[in-house]
Write a protein that holds these residues in place. Structure first.
Motif, PDB file in Angstrom:
ATOM      1  N   TRP A  90      36.685  20.132   3.961  1.00 45.44           N
ATOM      2  CA  TRP A  90      35.493  19.964   3.133  1.00 45.44           C
ATOM      3  C   TRP A  90      35.824  19.119   1.912  1.00 45.44           C
ATOM      4  CZ3 TRP A  90      35.834  21.654  -1.862  1.00 45.44           C
ATOM      5  CH2 TRP A  90      36.853  22.577  -2.140  1.00 45.44           C
ATOM      6  N   HIS A 101      28.938  21.471  -0.481  1.00 45.73           N
ATOM      7  CA  HIS A 101      29.998  20.537  -0.097  1.00 45.73           C
ATOM      8  C   HIS A 101      29.619  19.808   1.189  1.00 45.73           C
ATOM      9  CE1 HIS A 101      31.083  24.028   2.432  1.00 45.73           C
ATOM     10  NE2 HIS A 101      31.530  23.111   3.261  1.00 45.73           N
ATOM     11  N   ASP A 102      30.423  18.809   1.511  1.00 47.04           N
ATOM     12  CA  ASP A 102      30.288  18.094   2.784  1.00 47.04           C
ATOM     13  C   ASP A 102      31.491  18.439   3.649  1.00 47.04           C
ATOM     14  OD1 ASP A 102      27.957  16.692   2.036  1.00 47.04           O
ATOM     15  OD2 ASP A 102      29.159  15.152   1.038  1.00 47.04           O
ATOM     16  N   ASP A 103      31.275  18.630   4.933  1.00 50.47           N
ATOM     17  CA  ASP A 103      32.392  18.758   5.874  1.00 50.47           C
ATOM     18  C   ASP A 103      32.804  17.356   6.281  1.00 50.47           C
ATOM     19  OD1 ASP A 103      32.600  21.521   5.900  1.00 50.47           O
ATOM     20  OD2 ASP A 103      31.229  21.753   7.588  1.00 50.47           O
ATOM     21  N   ILE A 104      34.122  17.159   6.425  1.00 52.92           N
ATOM     22  CA  ILE A 104      34.641  15.855   6.805  1.00 52.92           C
ATOM     23  C   ILE A 104      35.662  16.003   7.922  1.00 52.92           C
ATOM     24  CG2 ILE A 104      34.249  14.796   4.546  1.00 52.92           C
ATOM     25  CD1 ILE A 104      37.281  15.140   4.016  1.00 52.92           C
ATOM     26  N   ARG A 127      26.610  18.490   6.223  1.00 47.98           N
ATOM     27  CA  ARG A 127      26.358  18.698   4.805  1.00 47.98           C
ATOM     28  C   ARG A 127      25.963  20.150   4.586  1.00 47.98           C
ATOM     29  NH1 ARG A 127      24.480  14.590   0.567  1.00 47.98           N
ATOM     30  NH2 ARG A 127      25.975  13.427   1.778  1.00 47.98           N
ATOM     31  N   GLU A 155      39.836  18.817  10.171  1.00 43.82           N
ATOM     32  CA  GLU A 155      38.553  18.926   9.497  1.00 43.82           C
ATOM     33  C   GLU A 155      38.703  19.759   8.237  1.00 43.82           C
ATOM     34  OE1 GLU A 155      35.441  20.137  12.143  1.00 43.82           O
ATOM     35  OE2 GLU A 155      35.838  18.473  13.491  1.00 43.82           O
ATOM     36  N   LEU A 161      34.166   7.646   0.948  1.00 45.09           N
ATOM     37  CA  LEU A 161      35.136   8.022   1.979  1.00 45.09           C
ATOM     38  C   LEU A 161      35.712   6.830   2.730  1.00 45.09           C
ATOM     39  CD1 LEU A 161      33.496  11.161   3.624  1.00 45.09           C
ATOM     40  CD2 LEU A 161      35.321  11.087   1.925  1.00 45.09           C
ATOM     41  N   TRP A 194      38.594  19.139  -2.695  1.00 42.20           N
ATOM     42  CA  TRP A 194      38.647  19.200  -1.240  1.00 42.20           C
ATOM     43  C   TRP A 194      39.546  20.346  -0.795  1.00 42.20           C
ATOM     44  CZ3 TRP A 194      40.804  15.318  -4.132  1.00 42.20           C
ATOM     45  CH2 TRP A 194      42.199  15.252  -4.121  1.00 42.20           C
ATOM     46  N   PRO A 243      31.977  11.869   7.745  1.00 42.25           N
ATOM     47  CA  PRO A 243      31.244  13.104   7.490  1.00 42.25           C
ATOM     48  C   PRO A 243      31.028  13.900   8.778  1.00 42.25           C
ATOM     49  CG  PRO A 243      29.760  11.221   7.425  1.00 42.25           C
ATOM     50  CD  PRO A 243      31.147  10.677   7.615  1.00 42.25           C
ATOM     51  N   ARG A 244      31.018  15.220   8.646  1.00 42.77           N
ATOM     52  CA  ARG A 244      30.794  16.110   9.796  1.00 42.77           C
ATOM     53  C   ARG A 244      29.593  17.016   9.591  1.00 42.77           C
ATOM     54  NH1 ARG A 244      32.447  15.389  14.407  1.00 42.77           N
ATOM     55  NH2 ARG A 244      32.791  17.565  14.778  1.00 42.77           N
TER      56      ARG A 244
END
Length: 173
Positions: free
Chosen positions: A65, A46-49, A42, A63, A24, A77, A39-40
């Motif tokens: 994912w 998926h990961d939240d971003i 996990r 925001e 990222l 995404w 990152p926001r």
């Protein structure tokens, strides 16, 4: 929803190209509207971003994912705030190294569609040119560290803000 696709070949190994894209911290290097991605949280799949940047002379934050799938050399995404917005990037082997295919699904907001129509003759052409610009910046980053600055400033390449904004979950698209 508009579906847009672009592809480019890069003279680097596919694993190296995917590694660059999956980090990222590199996103601001090839998406000129992005200033920070982080990152926001996990989740299992998926990961939240969070994405911050500047487009059309105003700052944005949004925001979404992101799911990196290293085995397939694929990232997908989407947005938490824009229904239907989604994208993916897949890195495969090519004769000279890697091929990168970028897909984006989005319906630009009316004011963005009007600007693309005015500046590029059609929304589709504007998005196609923006994808080409972004892919060119990725290629420049992967093949020549100094090339990314040239790709961003070149007068012969289209403005990538329509793609960079949408790809970074800009609420203005």
């Amino acid at each position: 929803m508009g579906e847009y696709t672009g592809r480019i070949e890069i003279a680097r190994p596919p694993a190296e190209v995917f590694g660059f894209l999956a980090d990222l911290r590199n996103m601001p290097r090839y998406l000129p509207t992005v200033t920070h991605v982080g990152p926001r949280g996990r989740h299992a799949d998926h990961d939240d971003i969070a994405v911050e940047g500047r487009a059309q002379d105003h700052a944005y934050r949004d925001e979404g994912w992101l799911k990196a799938e290293p085995e397939q050399r694929r990232m997908r995404w989407g947005s938490h705030t824009q229904d239907g917005y989604q994208g993916s990037i897949v890195v495969t082997e090519a004769a000279g190294g890697a091929a990168v295919e970028l897909r984006l699904g989005i319906d630009p907001k009316p004011e963005v569609a009007a600007r693309l129509q005015r500046d590029h003759g059609s929304v589709e052409n504007g998005m196609r040119l923006a994808l080409a610009r972004t892919l060119g910046a990725i290629k420049a980053c992967c093949e020549d560290a100094e090339g990314v600055d040239n790709a961003r400033d070149s007068d012969d390449l289209p403005d990538s803000r329509p793609f960079g904004s949408s790809a970074t979950l800009n609420p203005d698209i």
